[in-house]
Design a protein around this motif. Structure first.
Motif, PDB file in Angstrom:
ATOM      1  N   ILE A   1      60.905   2.160-131.011  1.00 60.70           N
ATOM      2  CA  ILE A   1      59.448   2.143-131.252  1.00 60.70           C
ATOM      3  C   ILE A   1      58.818   0.915-130.586  1.00 60.70           C
ATOM      4  O   ILE A   1      57.870   1.034-129.819  1.00 60.70           O
ATOM      5  N   ASP A   2      59.386  -0.254-130.852  1.00 59.51           N
ATOM      6  CA  ASP A   2      58.808  -1.480-130.292  1.00 59.51           C
ATOM      7  C   ASP A   2      58.801  -1.459-128.772  1.00 59.51           C
ATOM      8  O   ASP A   2      57.801  -1.749-128.132  1.00 59.51           O
ATOM      9  N   THR A   3      59.970  -1.118-128.202  1.00 60.08           N
ATOM     10  CA  THR A   3      60.090  -1.089-126.744  1.00 60.08           C
ATOM     11  C   THR A   3      59.090  -0.106-126.149  1.00 60.08           C
ATOM     12  O   THR A   3      58.442  -0.382-125.146  1.00 60.08           O
ATOM     13  N   GLU A   4      58.992   1.049-126.782  1.00 53.33           N
ATOM     14  CA  GLU A   4      58.189   2.124-126.209  1.00 53.33           C
ATOM     15  C   GLU A   4      56.700   1.817-126.313  1.00 53.33           C
ATOM     16  O   GLU A   4      55.952   2.077-125.380  1.00 53.33           O
TER      17      GLU A   4
ATOM     18  N   ILE B   1      52.411  10.911-118.550  1.00 57.26           N
ATOM     19  CA  ILE B   1      53.073   9.914-119.400  1.00 57.26           C
ATOM     20  C   ILE B   1      53.944  10.671-120.401  1.00 57.26           C
ATOM     21  O   ILE B   1      53.474  11.579-121.074  1.00 57.26           O
ATOM     22  N   GLU B   2      55.225  10.320-120.427  1.00 58.56           N
ATOM     23  CA  GLU B   2      56.182  11.081-121.235  1.00 58.56           C
ATOM     24  C   GLU B   2      57.014  10.147-122.110  1.00 58.56           C
ATOM     25  O   GLU B   2      58.137   9.802-121.778  1.00 58.56           O
ATOM     26  N   PRO B   3      56.464   9.724-123.244  1.00 60.85           N
ATOM     27  CA  PRO B   3      57.155   8.706-124.053  1.00 60.85           C
ATOM     28  C   PRO B   3      58.447   9.191-124.713  1.00 60.85           C
ATOM     29  O   PRO B   3      59.221   8.373-125.200  1.00 60.85           O
ATOM     30  N   LEU B   4      58.688  10.508-124.744  1.00 64.80           N
ATOM     31  CA  LEU B   4      59.906  10.995-125.413  1.00 64.80           C
ATOM     32  C   LEU B   4      60.983  11.418-124.418  1.00 64.80           C
ATOM     33  O   LEU B   4      61.974  12.017-124.807  1.00 64.80           O
ATOM     34  N   ARG B   5      60.769  11.126-123.139  1.00 66.71           N
ATOM     35  CA  ARG B   5      61.675  11.705-122.142  1.00 66.71           C
ATOM     36  C   ARG B   5      63.103  11.160-122.200  1.00 66.71           C
ATOM     37  O   ARG B   5      64.003  11.705-121.568  1.00 66.71           O
ATOM     38  N   GLU B   6      63.333  10.080-122.938  1.00 69.62           N
ATOM     39  CA  GLU B   6      64.712   9.587-123.094  1.00 69.62           C
ATOM     40  C   GLU B   6      65.384  10.145-124.342  1.00 69.62           C
ATOM     41  O   GLU B   6      66.539   9.863-124.593  1.00 69.62           O
ATOM     42  N   LEU B   7      64.658  10.915-125.163  1.00 70.38           N
ATOM     43  CA  LEU B   7      65.179  11.242-126.492  1.00 70.38           C
ATOM     44  C   LEU B   7      65.682  12.681-126.667  1.00 70.38           C
ATOM     45  O   LEU B   7      65.104  13.622-126.128  1.00 70.38           O
ATOM     46  N   PHE B   8      66.751  12.792-127.446  1.00 68.64           N
ATOM     47  CA  PHE B   8      67.211  14.101-127.901  1.00 68.64           C
ATOM     48  C   PHE B   8      66.372  14.502-129.121  1.00 68.64           C
ATOM     49  O   PHE B   8      65.751  13.651-129.765  1.00 68.64           O
ATOM     50  N   LYS B   9      66.417  15.791-129.443  1.00 66.90           N
ATOM     51  CA  LYS B   9      65.573  16.299-130.536  1.00 66.90           C
ATOM     52  C   LYS B   9      65.801  15.562-131.863  1.00 66.90           C
ATOM     53  O   LYS B   9      64.848  15.234-132.569  1.00 66.90           O
TER      54      LYS B   9
ATOM     55  N   ARG C   1      63.041  13.491-134.155  1.00 69.90           N
ATOM     56  CA  ARG C   1      62.768  13.711-135.583  1.00 69.90           C
ATOM     57  C   ARG C   1      62.863  12.396-136.357  1.00 69.90           C
ATOM     58  O   ARG C   1      62.008  12.084-137.178  1.00 69.90           O
ATOM     59  N   HIS C   2      63.904  11.631-136.049  1.00 68.85           N
ATOM     60  CA  HIS C   2      64.090  10.353-136.724  1.00 68.85           C
ATOM     61  C   HIS C   2      62.901   9.429-136.425  1.00 68.85           C
ATOM     62  O   HIS C   2      62.333   8.805-137.328  1.00 68.85           O
ATOM     63  N   LEU C   3      62.500   9.399-135.165  1.00 76.04           N
ATOM     64  CA  LEU C   3      61.353   8.598-134.749  1.00 76.04           C
ATOM     65  C   LEU C   3      60.103   9.035-135.513  1.00 76.04           C
ATOM     66  O   LEU C   3      59.336   8.202-136.011  1.00 76.04           O
ATOM     67  N   GLY C   4      59.919  10.346-135.633  1.00 79.66           N
ATOM     68  CA  GLY C   4      58.759  10.887-136.341  1.00 79.66           C
ATOM     69  C   GLY C   4      58.717  10.398-137.774  1.00 79.66           C
ATOM     70  O   GLY C   4      57.665   9.990-138.283  1.00 79.66           O
ATOM     71  N   GLU C   5      59.873  10.401-138.426  1.00 80.02           N
ATOM     72  CA  GLU C   5      59.896   9.951-139.823  1.00 80.02           C
ATOM     73  C   GLU C   5      59.563   8.468-139.912  1.00 80.02           C
ATOM     74  O   GLU C   5      58.825   8.041-140.795  1.00 80.02           O
ATOM     75  N   LEU C   6      60.064   7.681-138.954  1.00 80.13           N
ATOM     76  CA  LEU C   6      59.749   6.244-138.949  1.00 80.13           C
ATOM     77  C   LEU C   6      58.267   5.992-138.713  1.00 80.13           C
ATOM     78  O   LEU C   6      57.706   4.998-139.168  1.00 80.13           O
ATOM     79  N   LEU C   7      57.624   6.902-137.986  1.00 78.55           N
ATOM     80  CA  LEU C   7      56.197   6.743-137.699  1.00 78.55           C
ATOM     81  C   LEU C   7      55.329   7.260-138.846  1.00 78.55           C
ATOM     82  O   LEU C   7      54.115   7.315-138.734  1.00 78.55           O
ATOM     83  N   GLY C   8      55.983   7.697-139.913  1.00 79.16           N
ATOM     84  CA  GLY C   8      55.230   8.109-141.094  1.00 79.16           C
ATOM     85  C   GLY C   8      54.811   9.577-141.087  1.00 79.16           C
ATOM     86  O   GLY C   8      53.947   9.984-141.862  1.00 79.16           O
ATOM     87  N   ILE C   9      55.398  10.363-140.210  1.00 78.67           N
ATOM     88  CA  ILE C   9      55.082  11.790-140.186  1.00 78.67           C
ATOM     89  C   ILE C   9      55.919  12.471-141.277  1.00 78.67           C
ATOM     90  O   ILE C   9      57.089  12.130-141.463  1.00 78.67           O
ATOM     91  N   SER C  10      55.305  13.422-141.973  1.00 81.78           N
ATOM     92  CA  SER C  10      55.992  13.983-143.142  1.00 81.78           C
ATOM     93  C   SER C  10      57.285  14.706-142.764  1.00 81.78           C
ATOM     94  O   SER C  10      57.412  15.261-141.668  1.00 81.78           O
ATOM     95  N   HIS C  11      58.215  14.683-143.692  1.00 82.13           N
ATOM     96  CA  HIS C  11      59.495  15.361-143.533  1.00 82.13           C
ATOM     97  C   HIS C  11      59.269  16.835-143.186  1.00 82.13           C
ATOM     98  O   HIS C  11      59.939  17.401-142.340  1.00 82.13           O
TER      99      HIS C  11
END
Ligand code: GLN
Length: 526
Positions: A210-213, A374-382, A386-396
């Motif tokens: 998150i910080d890096t991105e 701009i593709e901020p998720l292009r390094e990430l697997f699904k 999901r884990h990132l989403g939860e850290l960003l406060g998006i509901s389960h």
């Protein structure tokens, strides 16, 4: 991404995975990330001088070729000048042997399946915590002698050179595939290599990402430029939009195009969850009439998809033009929720006649609007998204939402798509998903939905003869959506859903459950 901006591979210790075309190559990257070491895959033809970052170690994957064949792919010999540890897996090992003495040829028999690893050098750092483990073989060629400067560190019944190591340098070759789960201690081996031998820091976590991105997005976009992006209510676009909002706030503009074939109450829900809940600067565009008018009389599934795709681009561009950036600056970037599997698909090594396929989710948008991507998720697997989403406060609930196709309910209403038909399909789908959630089955199922079949069937309700349509329910279990099996609901569950749908949705006389696997059927009906 612009070269002035730090790449993820410059921030985190990175293992470079060179892909020689094996069907398992991407799994190497996945496994390393599972123990928090960042790994990036590039084609085996990658020029080391053009890399732009220094890997902590290099892994050469397996591949379908034979190193001795005339058109076989070969690695850039500059990898040896990097002076970092190297691990060759299967073809990768044969490549090491080919470079160091050419002792590779066809074996007497192909070896495919499990074998037992006999560790000869228990002190080898590659095998710490491993012994006599079961390993997975998949090869026809083999080493017929030791590569110059190497020694044997493991054998198997069929492979006297099952594991080799350079006598002085941290260069290793293994005949088996540690990246597949059939290799019982494969992950331990990869960890030994990445963490103990390459000394890669285990800091690849979504917390750190998150910080890096956010820093990277801010640098890329600069202090004044504006960014636009489409959201759908799905996981990827929501996570991407929330990340942009964290990075540049109101300078990110999200647009939800209500195409008239979204799920029941979807536009209102997205407005509430993304706009009010997550604070994303969101515009909801009601273009339902425009889409449904264009779909009038169309029954061919491919035509439906095309119409929806083209109309989407048209509406999106029109709405984008209306947005007045606050600072007076132009909109300069288009956000896209591309994930790593799409990137892998477009870069993976396809052989001597290598075809590099670029991924186009956005069709003509970029060209028409002269926007940078701009593709901020292009390094990430699904699972990382999901884990990132939860850290960003998006509901389960949102983070674990089933996928939903771009053409939406239009391809779940078979035949002509009309307002009335969409309303029936939506209500039925809503009841079905509600019952699935109530029964606690939502997360056990990979995807579930209702389809409306334009077939009339006779029924009887309250002594009255009815003559109405059919709802087909679909629910599948899958890990990769390439193959899928139908979900084995309890009879009582199906009974309840069927009864609710026929009773509560006007226009439905009958409910069926789809018991076809993929293949031969696809997940969607159209
Ligand atoms: N094609 C090579 C062989 O048959 C390598 C196979 C592999 O890397 N899985 O031995």
């Amino acid at each position: 991404m612009s070269s002035s901006v730090e790449q993820v591979s410059n921030v985190f210790d990175t293992i470079l995975v060179l892909d020689f075309g094996s069907q398992y190559s991407h799994l190497i990257t996945r496994r390393l990330r599972e123990f928090n070491v960042y790994a990036e895959m590039l084609p085996c033809t990658q020029k080391i001088s053009e890399l732009g970052w220094k890997p902590a170690g290099v892994i050469m994957s397996g591949g379908p070729y034979s190193v001795y064949a005339e058109d076989a792919p070969h690695v850039d010999l500059d990898i040896f000048k990097l002076d970092v540890p190297i691990l060759g897996i299967c073809y990768g090992m044969q490549e090491l042997a080919w470079i160091n003495g050419k002792q590779v040829a066809r074996g007497e028999k192909r070896e495919y399946g499990p074998a037992t690893l006999n560790v000869k050098d228990a002190s080898s750092p590659l095998f710490q915590g491993m012994n006599h483990s079961r390993v997975w073989m998949s090869h026809g060629d083999k080493l017929h002698g030791l590569p110059t400067g190497f020694e044997v560190i493991a054998t198997s019944d069929n492979s006297p050179y099952c594991g080799v190591a350079h006598k002085e340098k941290p260069i290793y070759g293994i005949q088996f595939h540690p990246e597949v789960t059939h290799s019982s201690q494969g992950k331990t081996l990869l960890k030994n290599f990445a963490v103990n031998i390459c000394k890669a820091t285990q800091n690849w976590t979504m917390e750190n990402f998150i910080d890096t991105e956010i820093k990277r997005i801010r640098e890329l976009v600069g202090p004044t430029a504006e960014v636009i992006g489409a959201v759908s209510g799905g996981v990827d676009s929501t996570v991407a939009a929330k990340l942009m909002t964290e990075a540049i706030g109101e300078r990110f503009h999200a647009i939800l195009v209500d195409n008239g074939v979204l799920r029941l109450n979807e536009a209102a829900n997205v407005k509430q969850i993304l706009g009010e809940g997550l604070g994303i600067n969101l515009t909801v565009v009601d273009a339902a009439d425009e889409f449904l008018d264009k779909l009038k009389g169309v029954t061919d599934p491919e035509k439906k998809r095309k119409i929806i795709g083209n109309t989407f681009i048209h509406v999106f561009e029109r709405e984008a033009a209306k947005i007045q950036p606050k600072g007076g600056d132009e909109i300069e970037f288009l956000l896209q929720g591309t994930l790593y599997p799409d990137v892998i698909e477009s870069i993976s090594f396809k052989g001597p006649s290598q075809t590099i396929k670029t991924h186009h989710n956005v069709g003509g948008l970029l060209d028409d609007m002269k926007l940078k991507l701009i593709e901020p998720l292009r390094e990430l697997f699904k699972d990382e998204v999901r884990h990132l989403g939860e850290l960003l406060g998006i509901s389960h609930e949102l983070v674990w939402r089933h996928p939903f196709p771009g053409p939406g309910i239009a391809i779940r209403v078979l035949g002509e798509v009309t307002r009335e038909q969409v309303a029936i399909a939506r209500k039925a789908d809503h009841i079905y998903i509600e019952e699935i959630r109530k029964a606690g089955l939502y997360n056990k199922i990979s995807q579930a939905f209702a389809c409306l079949l334009p077939v009339k069937s006779v029924g009887v309700m309250g002594d009255q003869r009815t003559y109405e349509q059919v709802i087909a329910l679909r629910a599948i279990e899958t890990t990769d959506f390439m193959t899928a099996d139908w979900f084995p609901f309890e009879h009582d569950f199906l009974k309840k859903v069927a009864s609710r749908i026929v009773n509560e949705v006007d226009g439905v006389a009958r409910v069926t459950y789809d018991i076809t696997s993929k293949p031969p059927a696809t997940v969607e009906w159209e």
